[in-house]
Scaffold this motif. Sequence first.
Motif, mmCIF file in Angstrom:
data_model
loop_
_atom_site.group_PDB
_atom_site.id
_atom_site.type_symbol
_atom_site.label_atom_id
_atom_site.label_comp_id
_atom_site.label_asym_id
_atom_site.label_seq_id
_atom_site.Cartn_x
_atom_site.Cartn_y
_atom_site.Cartn_z
ATOM 1 N N ARG A 126 0.846 -1.205 0.000
ATOM 2 C CA ARG A 126 0.000 0.000 0.000
ATOM 3 C C ARG A 126 0.883 1.257 0.000
ATOM 4 N NH1 ARG A 126 -1.903 -1.178 5.904
ATOM 5 N NH2 ARG A 126 -3.929 -1.672 5.042
ATOM 6 N N LEU A 127 0.251 2.347 -0.362
ATOM 7 C CA LEU A 127 0.903 3.669 -0.356
ATOM 8 C C LEU A 127 2.237 3.657 -1.124
ATOM 9 C CD1 LEU A 127 0.374 4.362 3.445
ATOM 10 C CD2 LEU A 127 -0.966 5.346 1.604
ATOM 11 N N GLU A 139 -6.408 13.654 1.208
ATOM 12 C CA GLU A 139 -6.578 13.058 2.532
ATOM 13 C C GLU A 139 -5.782 11.770 2.743
ATOM 14 O OE1 GLU A 139 -8.643 12.938 0.140
ATOM 15 O OE2 GLU A 139 -9.708 11.043 0.079
ATOM 16 N N LEU A 171 -5.205 9.940 6.396
ATOM 17 C CA LEU A 171 -5.764 8.638 6.736
ATOM 18 C C LEU A 171 -4.655 7.654 7.111
ATOM 19 C CD1 LEU A 171 -8.457 8.334 3.923
ATOM 20 C CD2 LEU A 171 -8.886 8.614 6.350
ATOM 21 N N ARG A 198 -12.745 15.144 6.566
ATOM 22 C CA ARG A 198 -14.166 15.250 6.260
ATOM 23 C C ARG A 198 -14.462 16.276 5.165
ATOM 24 N NH1 ARG A 198 -18.302 13.333 9.924
ATOM 25 N NH2 ARG A 198 -20.296 14.152 9.237
ATOM 26 N N ARG A 254 -14.467 15.082 -1.778
ATOM 27 C CA ARG A 254 -13.075 14.950 -1.407
ATOM 28 C C ARG A 254 -12.191 15.069 -2.626
ATOM 29 N NH1 ARG A 254 -13.014 11.126 3.723
ATOM 30 N NH2 ARG A 254 -15.060 11.635 4.422
#
Lengths: 161, 876
Positions: free
Chosen positions: B120-121, B205, B209, B271, B844
Motif C-alpha cells: 500500500r501507499l 486526505e 488517513l 471530512r 473529497r
Amino acid sequence: MTAALPWLFALAAGSGLAAALYFTWRSLRAAFGAHVPEMQVAIESHARQTLLERKQALLASLSDLKFERDAGKVSAEDFEDVSASLRAQAKTVLRLLDEDVEPFRDRAKALLAEELGGEVDAPYRSAAPEPSSATSEPSSANTADPSADTEPSTNAAREDS
Amino acid sequence: MPAIDIPLFGNVILCLTLIASAYTLAMAIGAGRGRPQLLVSARFGTYATCALVFVGVCVLAYAFQTHDFRIRYVARYSDRSMPWWYLVASLWGGQDGSLLWWTFLLAGYTALTTRWMTGRLLELQPWVLATLMSIFVFFVVLMLFAANPFAIQPGSAGADGEGLNPLLQNYWMVIHPPSLYLGFVGWSVPFAFVVAALISGRLHEEWVLACRRWALIAWTFLSLGLLLGCVWSYEELGWGGYWAWDPVENASFMPWLVGTAYLHSAMIQERYGMLKVWNVFLMCLTFFMTIFGTFLTRSGLIASVHSFAKSDIGTYFVYYLAFLIVGCFALIAWRLPKLKATHRIESLLSREFAFLMNNWVLLGMMLFVLVATTFPLTSEWLRGEEVTVGPDFYNKWMVPFGLVLLLLAGIGPLISWRKASGKNLLRAMMVPAVFGLAAMALHLLFGASVGLPPMVESEEIYDTMTGRVLAGLQSVLPIVSTTLCTFVAICVLQEFWRGARVRMSRGEHLGPALARLISRARRRYGGYIVHLGVVVMYFGFTGAAYDQETEAALMPGDEMRVSDYRLRYDRPRTTVDRNKKMLFTDLTLLSSSGQTLGRVAPAKFIYRTHPEMPTTEVAIRSRAARDLYVIMSTVDPQSQRATFRVIVRPLVAWIWVGGLLLLLGSLIAMWPTTKEILRDRQRASSSSGVSIAAALMALSLAAPIGVWLLSPARASAQSDSSSSLHAGSVVMHNADERKLFARLLCQCGDCARLPLSTCGCGWAERKRAEIRQLVDAGKSLENIQTDYRAEFGAAAIAIPSDRGLDRALWAVPVGIALLAGGGVFLLGRRWRGREKPASKPDARDTTAAAKTTSAAKTTDYDARLDEELSRYEDQP
C-alpha cells in the motif's frame, strides 16, 4: 534468571545480527538487478487496493452521516446535500473497481465455463452491473461485486517473505 | 560472545547502522525518483538497519548484565549490587544509552510501519522510508561522534561501577521513560508521512488517513508517559505535588499540546478537505517539538531537576532543528498551491470552527509554556541576566487557558458540522447547563461543610493589577471548575445517550446499544471518553486548592492531628538489603474518634554507592475523597525523635482515574475493527504493524496499572524505591515563612530550581536559619527578597517581576494568542463570506472522482451502493 540474562541478550544479539545480514543480502540483490516479481504484482494491484480502501472510507462516511442524521445532529437538508456528494463518489469508485476487473472477466468466464459446461454466463452478468446490462437487469439485489471482498494484492503483500 | 571485545563490537555495530541507514536512505530516494524496483531494496535495507540497532541495544544490555566496566557508560550508571531490572533500566538511565534506546524505539516503529505499508501507499512509501532513515542517520551520527554508549573508560576498568543515581532506582524508572520515549519517537512516523506527502505532492486526505492511527498511538504513549511522570513525581519525589512545570516536564507537554491540536484539526481535513496547510504545519511542529524537547533535556542549557549532564550534543541538535525548520518551511512553500482547501467554513457556529478554537487554545498554551521555559535563556541573551520561572507562574497563568479548553471539550461535540442553528445548540446545552448550575448551587451550599469551599484564598504572584486578577481567578477556580466539569461531563454523557437512543429506536436494549455504538464509531466515542477523562482529571486538579499541611516533631507514642486524622508515632526501625540501608518510622493512623484506620511508614533510604545522598520515601494513603501524604523529615536514631510533614490532598485519586479513562478512550479510538483485521489478514498480515503496535500499547497500559494495583505498599514507603531530589524534609514555622521561602531558590549549585521551602540540602538549611534571624530582627519580607536578588541575581527568585522586560514573559504569549484568536475569528468570517451556498460540502479531493463523477451519475449503481452500505453496517 540473573545468570541466564547475559546469554539471553547474547542470543538475541546473534539473532539480530543474522537477521541484519539476511535483510542486507536481500536488499543488495534487489538493488543490483535481481528480478522481484512481487514488486510488479504490488504495482499492478496498487491502484485497485487504493480504490478498495477508498470504498471503505466512503462507506464509513455514509454510515456516519446517516447516524448523525438519526441522532438529530445533521439537518435533513444537509444530509441530502452531503449524502448526494458521497454517494456520487462511492458510485464512481464502484464503477472503477468494475472496470478494473473487466480484463479478467472473459478469462474467468471461460475458465468457469470450462468447469461448469457453459452455465455461468447469466448469473455472472447480473453480478457486475454495466451501463448496458444495468437497464436490462435492474435491482440485482443479491449482486455483490465478486471482487469487492477478494483482495487481489495478497501476492503483493508477500514482498518481504 | 565473551570472547568478543564488547566495546569494539558495539562501535562496529554503530558504524554498520550508520552505513545501512545511509544506504537505505539512498535506495529510498532512488525509488521515490522513479525507480520503483529500488523500493524493495529500501524496504529490506530498512529491516537490516532496524535489526542492527536491535543488536546494538542487546550488546549494551549484555555489557550491563556482565558488569563490563571497561565501557564508560556501564561504569557510570551501574554497579554490582544492582538487581537485573535496574541493570536493564540503566540502558536509558543516562545520556548516551538513552540515545541508543531512542534509536531502538525508532527502529521498532520503523519496522512496524514498513510492514504495515506492504502493498500500500506505493507513492508515499519511498519518501516515508527516506524520512525515517534520515532520522536514524542523525541519531547514529550523534552517538558516534558526541555521545557514544560504547566509549571506553580512560585507564583501566574499575572493580565496580558508580551505580545508578538512587533517585532513579525505583519501578517507575523501569516504566515511565520507555513510555514517554515511545510517545516522543512515535511522532516520527506521522511526520514521515507528511514529509512524504509534501515531496510526492499527494496532499489530499491520503496521508491524513495513513497516519491517523500512528498519530493516535504516539499521542497515547505520550499521554501515558506524562501520566506516569505525574505518578512518579507524586509518589517518589516527596514534595507532595505531581507536576512542577520543570523544563523537562514542559518539553514533554509541548508536543502533547500540538499533537492534540493536530488530532482535532485532521478530522476537518478528512471530512471536508479544509486546513491542509495547517495540518501539515501542525504535524511538522509536533515532530519539531519532540526534537526541541530532547534538545532542552539533553543540552543542559536550562536548569532542570532531571535533565542530563551538560554536554556538547546541543550543537548537533541546533543544526538538526535548523535543518528541520528550513526543510519543512521550504517543502510547505513549494507545495502551497496544492495545499489549497477545497471548502471553506460555512458558519462560525459549526464544529469546524469549534475545532479551530480548540487549536487556538492548545497552541496558545504551547506558546505560553515555550516562552516561559526558554525565558531564562532569552533573558540571558537579551540583557545578560538569567532569571527563573517557577511553578507558581505557570499555575496562575494556565488556569484561564485550561478553563476555556475544558469548556470547548463540552461544547464541541454538541455542535453540528458545517452549520449549527443557535436554537438547536441552546437546546442541546440545556440539560448540561441545568446540571452545571445545580452542581454550582450544591457546591455553594454544602461545599464548605465537607471541606471543599467554593472559593479559596490565593496569593498574588505580582504586586500589580495583573497579579490581583490572576489571584482572583485562582480563588474562584473551585466553584468555576465544579460547574464546568459537571457541564462538560453531562455534555459528553448526553452524546452517548443520543447515540444509544438512535440504536434503541431500532429495537436494541440500552447495554448492547451502547456497546455497538462505541464499537461502530470507535474514534468518535473513544474521543468522547478521552474528553470525559480530561474532565475527571481537571476535577482532580481542583483538589490542590484545598491542601492542608501540618508539621510536627514527635517522640514515640506522641500524636499529631491533621484535618480529621490523628497520627501516632510508634517507633523507628532499620532494615538493610545489599543495596541500601532503610530507616522507617512506623505511624498508626487513627480517626478523630480514635478508631485505627491503618499504618503508614515513611522512610529514609541510604544507598551503598551514594551515602551522601539519603533519599526521602513518602507514605501515601490514597482514597477517592483525599490522600494522606506523610513525609518523614528527620529522625534521630539515639533519641528516636522524628519530624514529620503531613499533607491532606483532596481528590488526587481522581487525576489517576481520569488519566486511565483518557488512555482507555484513546485505545478504543485506535483499536482496529474486525473488518480491518480480517481484511489485513487477507493482505498476508501486512496490518500486523498497527495491530502489534496496538497490542503493545494495551500491554504497556496494563503494566503500570498492574503495578499500581498490586503494589503492596500503597500506605507505606516503597522498600525498593527512592528519591526526594533533596526535597520533603523542610519544616516551616508559619505562613509568612512559606510564602517567602517559596519565592527564593536554593543557590547551592546542585539543587536547580528548588525553592527554599522544599529544598533539604545543607546550604538551604543554613540559609533558612539566616533568613529566620533577619525576620526575627524585624526585616520585611520584601526587603529580604530584594537583598536575596541583589546577592544571588534575578535567577535566585522563583518568579520574575512584573516590570520592564520581565513583563514580556507573559505579555508576549498573551499578545500573540490574542492576535491569533482575532485572526482565527476574522479568517472564519472571511471564509464564511466567500462560501457559495450551492457548493458541495464533502467532495473529497479524489482525482478519479473529479474526473468521472458525471459518468457515475449516469450509471445506476445506487442499488449496489445500498447493498454495500447495508453489508457494511451489519458487519460486527
